[in-house]
Design an enzyme around this catalytic site. Structure first.
Site, PDB file in Angstrom:
ATOM      1  N   ASN A   1     -19.571   0.214  12.494  1.00  0.00           N
ATOM      2  CA  ASN A   1     -19.911  -0.171  13.868  1.00  0.00           C
ATOM      3  C   ASN A   1     -20.773   0.807  14.651  1.00  0.00           C
ATOM      4  O   ASN A   1     -21.320   0.432  15.685  1.00  0.00           O
ATOM      5  CB  ASN A   1     -18.617  -0.420  14.652  1.00  0.00           C
ATOM      6  CG  ASN A   1     -17.846  -1.618  14.137  1.00  0.00           C
ATOM      7  OD1 ASN A   1     -18.303  -2.748  14.226  1.00  0.00           O
ATOM      8  ND2 ASN A   1     -16.676  -1.376  13.570  1.00  0.00           N
TER       9      ASN A   1
ATOM     10  N   GLU B   1      -9.386  -3.489   2.333  1.00  0.00           N
ATOM     11  CA  GLU B   1      -8.352  -2.925   1.479  1.00  0.00           C
ATOM     12  C   GLU B   1      -7.292  -3.964   1.131  1.00  0.00           C
ATOM     13  O   GLU B   1      -6.732  -3.959   0.033  1.00  0.00           O
ATOM     14  CB  GLU B   1      -7.720  -1.721   2.170  1.00  0.00           C
ATOM     15  CG  GLU B   1      -8.697  -0.564   2.344  1.00  0.00           C
ATOM     16  CD  GLU B   1      -8.187   0.501   3.287  1.00  0.00           C
ATOM     17  OE1 GLU B   1      -7.667   1.518   2.786  1.00  0.00           O
ATOM     18  OE2 GLU B   1      -8.301   0.323   4.513  1.00  0.00           O
TER      19      GLU B   1
ATOM     20  N   ARG C   1      -8.149  15.273  13.163  1.00  0.00           N
ATOM     21  CA  ARG C   1      -7.931  16.245  12.091  1.00  0.00           C
ATOM     22  C   ARG C   1      -9.112  17.201  12.000  1.00  0.00           C
ATOM     23  O   ARG C   1     -10.259  16.803  12.166  1.00  0.00           O
ATOM     24  CB  ARG C   1      -7.736  15.529  10.748  1.00  0.00           C
ATOM     25  CG  ARG C   1      -6.522  14.635  10.698  1.00  0.00           C
ATOM     26  CD  ARG C   1      -6.449  13.893   9.373  1.00  0.00           C
ATOM     27  NE  ARG C   1      -5.510  12.789   9.427  1.00  0.00           N
ATOM     28  CZ  ARG C   1      -5.600  11.691   8.705  1.00  0.00           C
ATOM     29  NH1 ARG C   1      -6.623  11.527   7.872  1.00  0.00           N
ATOM     30  NH2 ARG C   1      -4.692  10.737   8.814  1.00  0.00           N
TER      31      ARG C   1
ATOM     32  N   ARG D   1       0.857  -1.190   0.000  1.00  0.00           N
ATOM     33  CA  ARG D   1       0.000   0.000   0.000  1.00  0.00           C
ATOM     34  C   ARG D   1       0.891   1.238   0.000  1.00  0.00           C
ATOM     35  O   ARG D   1       1.763   1.381   0.854  1.00  0.00           O
ATOM     36  CB  ARG D   1      -0.882   0.017   1.239  1.00  0.00           C
ATOM     37  CG  ARG D   1      -1.728   1.279   1.343  1.00  0.00           C
ATOM     38  CD  ARG D   1      -2.270   1.488   2.746  1.00  0.00           C
ATOM     39  NE  ARG D   1      -3.026   2.725   2.854  1.00  0.00           N
ATOM     40  CZ  ARG D   1      -2.917   3.578   3.864  1.00  0.00           C
ATOM     41  NH1 ARG D   1      -2.082   3.341   4.851  1.00  0.00           N
ATOM     42  NH2 ARG D   1      -3.649   4.677   3.896  1.00  0.00           N
TER      43      ARG D   1
END
Length: 401
Positions: free
Chosen positions: A333, A382, A239, A89
């Site tokens: 979730n 992923e 963030r 990745r």
């Protein structure tokens, strides 16, 4: 059948999954933490059980050697020769890479040159590539880019309203991230809906500590919330998401902090952590909300409302939507977040069942059967997308030979 290992290398960590392909059976998975620090932690799944070991792991090369030795030690593979491909990745592929590529000396150099676009991630990814190359030099390795899926965005979506020369000279534009996840769940949604992806308008909500929303039309990303860096878009765990850029010099002047110190705050001390003052973990925030904590409640509202607005915006951009997807840790979730995000979207044909929404980590439609817009929870994967790309690249190279 072939064995493919998917790798996600961070600055002090290395995640891995070993697949049997094309069946996509997970043979093992694990995590190496605290690389380069005292008391490193190595965790591997053996026959469904986690085996954890604390040991000094000086660098990524040592982590890779330990990982590969454990594969044979626990009998997960009889020989390392069984591993036919490695998928790495890579966070940032810039405009150079719009799909996965076989890693050569030339591509590795280009990935390194893109490090100024992702200084915290690409160098760590490169270290992982080199570490595996040292131990398994003859095994095909493939780079899978987080940004590649979003390279189909039109200029109207990826250009900033800045002098055009900044884009031409410095590559300043929206790149988007979580592309591998958005690609996986959009393809899975098409399967669940029983329709060709080319006919679908999808909104994918990848909601974790980092969060991004993507508008996917005909299987292609046409817009996404993250920008030049993963700092942009919705509010996240730590963030800030989108803010007025003039706030940066304002905060510098008021606090006496440097530009890098302010950026550190925007990346690591903002989002739901900054608003709540409690935690970046939504589970903690949800619990505090139940106990009457007002700032926790505000943090939840900010987090959900930003996502809600992106959904409305992307539905307008695509002249409608066929399905909304929730994925990643929070998306899969948190019934609380899903309900807050979906509340009020009935005007655009989103009718969801609160009873069906009471679920965690399970693939499920949570919309009523009659709802024009379907709502689907799809656990992301992923790693399997990385493994699929590795097999595809290896097969295509074999055909060329």
């Amino acid at each position: 059948m072939s064995k493919i290992i998917a790798i996600n290398a961070g600055s002090s960590s290395l995640k891995f999954q070993l697949f049997e392909m094309p069946s996509e059976e997970v043979l093992t998975a694990g995590l190496v933490e605290r690389i380069g620090l005292e008391k490193g932690v190595f965790t591997i799944l053996v026959n469904g059980e986690k085996v954890k070991e604390t040991v000094d792991i000086p660098d990524h090369a040592a982590a890779v050697k330990m990982l590969l030795s454990k594969l044979t030690h626990f009998g997960i593979v009889e020989s390392l020769n069984e591993i036919e491909g490695i998928g790495h990745r890579i966070v940032h592929g810039g405009e150079i890479f719009n799909h996965s590529v076989l890693i050569t000396d030339e591509t590795l150099q280009k990935i390194e040159e893109l490090s100024d676009l992702a200084p915290l991630h690409n160098p760590a990814n490169v270290v992982g590539i080199k570490a595996f190359k040292e131990v398994l030099p003859n095994v095909d390795a493939v780079a899978v880019f987080d940004t590649a899926f979003h390279q189909t965005m039109p200029e109207r979506s990826f250009l900033y309203s800045l002098p055009y020369e900044y884009y031409e000279k410095y590559g300043i534009r929206k790149y988007g991230f979580h592309g591998t996840s958005h690609k996986y769940v959009s393809e899975r949604a098409a399967e669940l809906l029983g329709r060709p992806i080319e006919q679908l308008r999808l909104i994918s909500c990848h909601l974790g500590n980092g969060a991004s929303i993507a508008a996917i039309e005909g299987g292609k990303s046409i817009d996404t919330s993250m920008g030049f860096t993963p700092l942009a878009g919705v509010a996240m765990g730590t963030r800030s998401g989108n803010i007025d850029p003039a706030l940066i010099p304002f905060i510098m002047e008021k606090t006496g902090q440097s530009e890098m110190e302010v950026l550190d705050i925007l990346n690591k001390k903002s989002g739901v952590l900054g608003i709540s003052g409690l935690s970046s973990d939504l589970r903690d925030i949800e619990q505090a909300t139940k106990e009457g904590n007002v700032r926790a409640e505000t943090a939840l509202e900010v987090f959900a409302s930003r996502i809600h607005k992106y959904i409305g915006s992307y539905a307008a951009q695509m002249s409608g939507v066929d399905a909304i997807i929730f994925t990643a840790g929070i998306g899969e979730n948190s019934d609380i977040i899903r309900s807050r995000v979906l509340h009020g979207l009935e005007f655009m044909g989103v009718y969801w069942d609160p009873a069906l929404n009471q679920v965690r980590g399970e693939e499920r439609f949570i919309s009523y059967p009659y709802s024009p817009v379907k709502v689907i929870i799809i656990p992301t994967n992923e790693e399997v997308m990385i493994a699929r790309d590795v097999v595809q690249m290896i097969n295509s190279c074999t055909l060329l030979v």
